[in-house]
Design an enzyme around this catalytic site. Structure first.
Site, short mmCIF file in Angstrom:
data_model
loop_
_atom_site.label_atom_id
_atom_site.label_comp_id
_atom_site.label_asym_id
_atom_site.label_seq_id
_atom_site.Cartn_x
_atom_site.Cartn_y
_atom_site.Cartn_z
N HIS A 297 -58.97 -60.75 45.85
CA HIS A 297 -57.76 -61.24 46.52
C HIS A 297 -57.86 -62.76 46.64
O HIS A 297 -58.96 -63.32 46.70
CB HIS A 297 -57.64 -60.63 47.92
CG HIS A 297 -57.27 -59.19 47.93
ND1 HIS A 297 -56.68 -58.60 49.01
CD2 HIS A 297 -57.40 -58.20 47.00
CE1 HIS A 297 -56.46 -57.32 48.77
NE2 HIS A 297 -56.89 -57.06 47.54
N GLU B 222 -57.45 -64.78 49.11
CA GLU B 222 -58.19 -65.26 50.27
C GLU B 222 -59.69 -65.17 50.06
O GLU B 222 -60.42 -66.12 50.38
CB GLU B 222 -57.83 -64.45 51.53
CG GLU B 222 -56.37 -64.48 51.91
CD GLU B 222 -55.57 -63.32 51.36
OE1 GLU B 222 -54.68 -62.83 52.08
OE2 GLU B 222 -55.83 -62.89 50.21
N CYS C 98 -54.39 -58.72 54.29
CA CYS C 98 -54.72 -57.31 54.51
C CYS C 98 -55.92 -57.23 55.47
O CYS C 98 -56.48 -58.26 55.87
CB CYS C 98 -55.05 -56.63 53.18
SG CYS C 98 -56.59 -57.21 52.42
N CYS D 95 -59.15 -58.94 53.94
CA CYS D 95 -59.10 -60.40 53.96
C CYS D 95 -59.11 -60.95 55.39
O CYS D 95 -59.75 -61.97 55.66
CB CYS D 95 -57.88 -60.89 53.19
SG CYS D 95 -57.99 -60.53 51.42
#
Length: 147
Positions: free
Chosen positions: A51, A53, A81, A84
């Site tokens: 992801h 992040e 999410c 993260c």
């Protein structure tokens, strides 16, 4: 908070879009200097943790030679999410700024809010920055993907 950093995160998200990745971009800032930029690469890397992040946090850790990012601000185009959000807390990020809300997976208040729990580190969270731009990019991507 600075809109220019969210615009940089949007530029990262557009890079992901061009790679057929979910268009989410992230930048990490320390002392008004961008120290890390990333975008989603989950499909290309075939890696669940790729992801924006997580990738940006890893770059910032390397740049600062530290796992602690306590004087850093993170800008991301979509509400993080749970995975993260946990990484943001663990990295000791000072401020989290996000664009679009994510009612399906958002962990900053839309679906869940892990930031309202008491941990050894508290993150200041501000959502809805350039929300319409961030939301449109994501909606356009999934609309194109479905057609």
């Amino acid at each position: 908070m600075d809109i220019k950093y969210m615009k940089l995160a949007l530029a990262e998200a557009k890079k992901a879009y061009l790679k057929n990745e979910a268009p989410i971009g992230c930048v990490i800032v320390k002392n008004d200097e961008v120290i890390a930029k990333a975008h989603n690469l989950r499909e290309l890397k075939n890696k669940v943790t790729a992801h924006a992040e997580i990738l940006a946090i890893e770059k910032a850790n390397k740049k600062l030679n530290s796992w602690r990012l306590d004087e850093c601000d993170l800008y991301v185009t979509l509400e993080p999410c749970i995975m993260c959000s946990g990484a943001i807390i663990q990295a000791r990020i000072k401020n989290l700024y996000f664009g679009a809300y994510d009612p399906r997976f958002g962990a900053c208040g839309s679906y869940e809010n892990i930031f309202d729990k008491k941990y050894n580190h508290e993150v200041n969270v501000v959502g809805g920055i350039l929300e319409s731009d961030c939301s449109k990019l994501i909606k356009d991507f999934f609309k194109t993907l479905r057609s």
